[in-house]
Design an enzyme around this catalytic site. Structure first.
Site, PDB file in Angstrom:
ATOM      1  N   TYR A 137      35.984  -7.041  13.042  1.00 44.02           N
ATOM      2  CA  TYR A 137      35.670  -6.057  13.902  1.00 44.02           C
ATOM      3  C   TYR A 137      36.902  -6.342  14.922  1.00 44.02           C
ATOM      4  CZ  TYR A 137      33.393  -3.703  17.820  1.00 44.02           C
ATOM      5  OH  TYR A 137      33.139  -2.734  18.874  1.00 44.02           O
ATOM      6  N   LYS A 167      36.322  -2.968  10.916  1.00 42.25           N
ATOM      7  CA  LYS A 167      36.007  -1.975  11.988  1.00 42.25           C
ATOM      8  C   LYS A 167      37.034  -2.089  12.845  1.00 42.25           C
ATOM      9  CE  LYS A 167      31.803  -0.870  14.822  1.00 42.25           C
ATOM     10  NZ  LYS A 167      32.022  -1.076  16.443  1.00 42.25           N
TER      11      LYS A 167
END
Length: 187
Positions: A137, A167
């Site tokens: 992420y 992400k």
């Protein structure tokens, strides 16, 4: 590993007036998202106050989302934090709950010196659940870790067999597109 596809929501975590988790809203959230064509949830991430939750609160969220999961709905557990040991424990718990994948940010206090070290940190967490998809992420506005993710992706690809993707929450569109095109859009 199954590839997670579709639109994944980052749900808010509900709290009571006295600051305790309000798990009773998870089922309503899950049904609302499913009804509106969402295919999964990124549990306890930034929107879900993940960095402010205790490990026990994250575990309670994972368990409740697993219990309330609509059919065919993917669940990604955010396990990131500043302790690799705790991230590994949360990843194992997410697997025990039946969640579909785990994700972590770059540790934001004792930062990695370079992308190779960050990739090794990610590998340490991903290896706790080798048969679950692992996502990195990238959100440098909060972690203040701003390595080119294309460089990190190359490092992680070589050492994390269960790497599923990134992400990507940043405005560097050149880096983003390099990541998208990496190994014929593998991630």
């Amino acid at each position: 590993m199954n590839k997670i596809k579709g639109l994944i929501v980052a749900p808010f975590t509900g709290f009571t007036a006295d600051g305790e988790l309000n798990l009773s809203i998870v089922g309503k959230q899950a049904q609302f998202y499913k009804k509106n064509g969402i295919t999964g949830a990124f549990v306890a991430g930034t929107t879900g106050e993940g960095s402010a939750l205790t490990a026990e609160e994250k575990k309670a969220l994972y368990k409740e989302w697993a219990a309330q999961r609509p059919e065919g709905f993917a669940l990604i557990a955010f396990v990131g934090g500043t302790s690799v040991k705790e991230c590994r424990e949360l990843a194992v718990y997410a697997k025990e709950c039946g969640l579909d994948a785990v994700a972590m940010t770059a540790p934001y206090y004792q930062k990695a010196a370079n992308v190779k070290v960050l990739a090794q940190t990610c590998a340490a967490v991903a290896s706790a659940v080798p048969d679950m998809p692992f996502f990195f992420y990238h959100i440098p506005c909060l972690t203040h870790v701003e390595f080119p993710i294309y460089d990190l992706l190359r490092e992680m690809d070589a050492i994390i067999p269960n790497l599923a993707g990134v992400k990507y929450t940043f405005e560097n569109m050149m880096d983003y597109h390099l990541c998208l095109d990496f190994k014929d859009r593998k991630y």
